[in-house]
Design a protein around this motif. Structure first.
Motif, mmCIF file in Angstrom:
data_model
loop_
_atom_site.group_PDB
_atom_site.id
_atom_site.type_symbol
_atom_site.label_atom_id
_atom_site.label_comp_id
_atom_site.label_asym_id
_atom_site.label_seq_id
_atom_site.Cartn_x
_atom_site.Cartn_y
_atom_site.Cartn_z
ATOM 1 N N PHE A 50 0.635 -0.881 0.094
ATOM 2 C CA PHE A 50 -0.308 -0.171 0.692
ATOM 3 C C PHE A 50 1.022 1.658 0.120
ATOM 4 O O PHE A 50 1.884 1.208 0.406
ATOM 5 N N SER A 51 0.403 2.676 -0.570
ATOM 6 C CA SER A 51 1.052 3.812 -0.628
ATOM 7 C C SER A 51 0.753 4.269 0.958
ATOM 8 O O SER A 51 1.614 5.167 0.669
ATOM 9 N N THR A 52 -0.641 4.471 1.018
ATOM 10 C CA THR A 52 -0.958 4.930 2.980
ATOM 11 C C THR A 52 -1.272 3.961 3.487
ATOM 12 O O THR A 52 -1.854 3.067 3.178
ATOM 13 N N LEU A 53 -1.372 4.537 4.628
ATOM 14 C CA LEU A 53 -1.944 4.226 5.878
ATOM 15 C C LEU A 53 -3.011 4.069 5.750
ATOM 16 O O LEU A 53 -4.193 3.041 6.200
ATOM 17 N N GLU A 54 -4.248 5.085 5.324
ATOM 18 C CA GLU A 54 -5.705 5.016 4.960
ATOM 19 C C GLU A 54 -6.070 3.707 4.437
ATOM 20 O O GLU A 54 -7.451 3.107 4.553
ATOM 21 N N ALA A 55 -5.594 3.355 3.361
ATOM 22 C CA ALA A 55 -5.605 2.026 1.852
ATOM 23 C C ALA A 55 -5.552 0.840 2.795
ATOM 24 O O ALA A 55 -6.117 -0.045 3.080
ATOM 25 N N LEU A 56 -4.395 0.758 3.199
ATOM 26 C CA LEU A 56 -4.176 -0.491 4.069
ATOM 27 C C LEU A 56 -5.191 -0.600 5.061
ATOM 28 O O LEU A 56 -5.500 -1.637 5.358
ATOM 29 N N ASP A 57 -5.536 0.469 5.990
ATOM 30 C CA ASP A 57 -6.719 0.514 7.388
ATOM 31 C C ASP A 57 -8.057 0.251 6.411
ATOM 32 O O ASP A 57 -8.552 -0.494 6.614
ATOM 33 N N ASP A 58 -8.306 0.349 5.277
ATOM 34 C CA ASP A 58 -9.740 0.186 4.435
ATOM 35 C C ASP A 58 -9.688 -1.233 3.934
ATOM 36 O O ASP A 58 -10.562 -2.054 4.290
ATOM 37 N N SER A 59 -7.680 -1.827 3.289
ATOM 38 C CA SER A 59 -8.068 -2.923 3.559
ATOM 39 C C SER A 59 -7.857 -4.189 4.553
ATOM 40 O O SER A 59 -8.743 -5.097 4.650
ATOM 41 N N VAL A 60 -7.993 -3.956 5.327
ATOM 42 C CA VAL A 60 -7.643 -4.795 7.025
ATOM 43 C C VAL A 60 -9.476 -4.224 7.211
ATOM 44 O O VAL A 60 -10.483 -5.836 8.015
ATOM 45 N N LEU A 61 -10.145 -3.643 7.249
ATOM 46 C CA LEU A 61 -11.596 -3.477 7.653
ATOM 47 C C LEU A 61 -12.074 -4.149 7.066
ATOM 48 O O LEU A 61 -13.451 -4.947 6.918
ATOM 49 N N THR A 62 -11.642 -4.104 5.255
ATOM 50 C CA THR A 62 -12.466 -4.869 4.393
ATOM 51 C C THR A 62 -12.397 -6.200 4.673
ATOM 52 O O THR A 62 -13.425 -7.151 3.980
ATOM 53 N N MET A 63 -10.768 -6.788 3.965
ATOM 54 C CA MET A 63 -10.994 -7.678 4.918
ATOM 55 C C MET A 63 -11.493 -8.538 5.907
ATOM 56 O O MET A 63 -11.370 -10.048 6.675
ATOM 57 N N ALA A 64 -12.368 -7.857 7.167
ATOM 58 C CA ALA A 64 -12.937 -8.115 8.440
ATOM 59 C C ALA A 64 -11.494 -8.894 8.753
ATOM 60 O O ALA A 64 -11.259 -9.634 10.230
ATOM 61 N N LEU A 65 -10.594 -8.328 9.132
ATOM 62 C CA LEU A 65 -9.109 -8.870 9.911
ATOM 63 C C LEU A 65 -8.704 -7.789 10.952
ATOM 64 O O LEU A 65 -9.241 -7.059 11.240
ATOM 65 N N GLU A 66 -8.986 -8.550 12.516
ATOM 66 C CA GLU A 66 -8.616 -8.191 13.771
ATOM 67 C C GLU A 66 -7.205 -8.286 13.984
ATOM 68 O O GLU A 66 -6.681 -8.777 14.022
ATOM 69 N N LEU A 67 -7.157 -6.708 14.378
ATOM 70 C CA LEU A 67 -5.191 -6.570 14.323
ATOM 71 C C LEU A 67 -5.329 -7.300 16.263
ATOM 72 O O LEU A 67 -6.051 -6.418 17.320
ATOM 73 N N ARG A 68 -4.390 -7.930 16.374
ATOM 74 C CA ARG A 68 -4.327 -8.960 17.475
ATOM 75 C C ARG A 68 -2.796 -8.665 18.381
ATOM 76 O O ARG A 68 -2.154 -8.830 17.274
#
Length: 132
Positions: A50-68
């Protein structure tokens, strides 16, 4: 909870011709049964796509990944397993992140979704792997 290794996510993000179909199918199947989790190591490795933090976070959200977070006992186990790897002749390369991922799953008692099972089987033999 299932911990997802970076290689599975990168397969999907980069539409890997050899592995994307398998990785997508496994993510979908596991999401039907478990919460999908990543840790800070996987998050950092994913960021390379990813080129931006926002794009990464959107992808994590879209993939329903929980950061632990990685618990301290897993950090300790990762260091011990890595030391064993080095004593047995393992190279310095980019392998330490794999030990953080494997130890995290092992300490939590979570299965690990990965397509690179060899090192995990060797250094975390009790780990339940979901792998080809």
């Amino acid at each position: 909870m299932v911990l997802v290794d970076t290689n599975v996510l990168v397969d999907v993000l980069q539409n890997d011709p050899a592995w994307a179909d398998w990785s997508i199918a496994q993510l979908r199947a596991q999401a039907q049964l478990h919460v999908l989790a990543i840790n800070p190591v996987v998050y950092a490795e994913m960021s390379l796509s990813f080129s931006t933090l926002e794009a990464l976070d959107d992808s994590v959200l879209t993939m329903a990944l929980e950061l632990r977070e990685i618990p301290r006992p897993a950090l300790f186990l990762a260091a011990k397993a890595f030391a064993q790897y080095r004593r047995s002749g393992g190279g310095k390369g980019q392998v330490l992140p794999d030990f953080f991922v494997g130890a995290h799953a092992a300490v939590e008692g979570w299965p690990l979704l990965t397509r690179d099972a060899r090192r995990f089987r060797s250094y975390f033999p009790t780990l339940d792997l979901i792998a080809p």
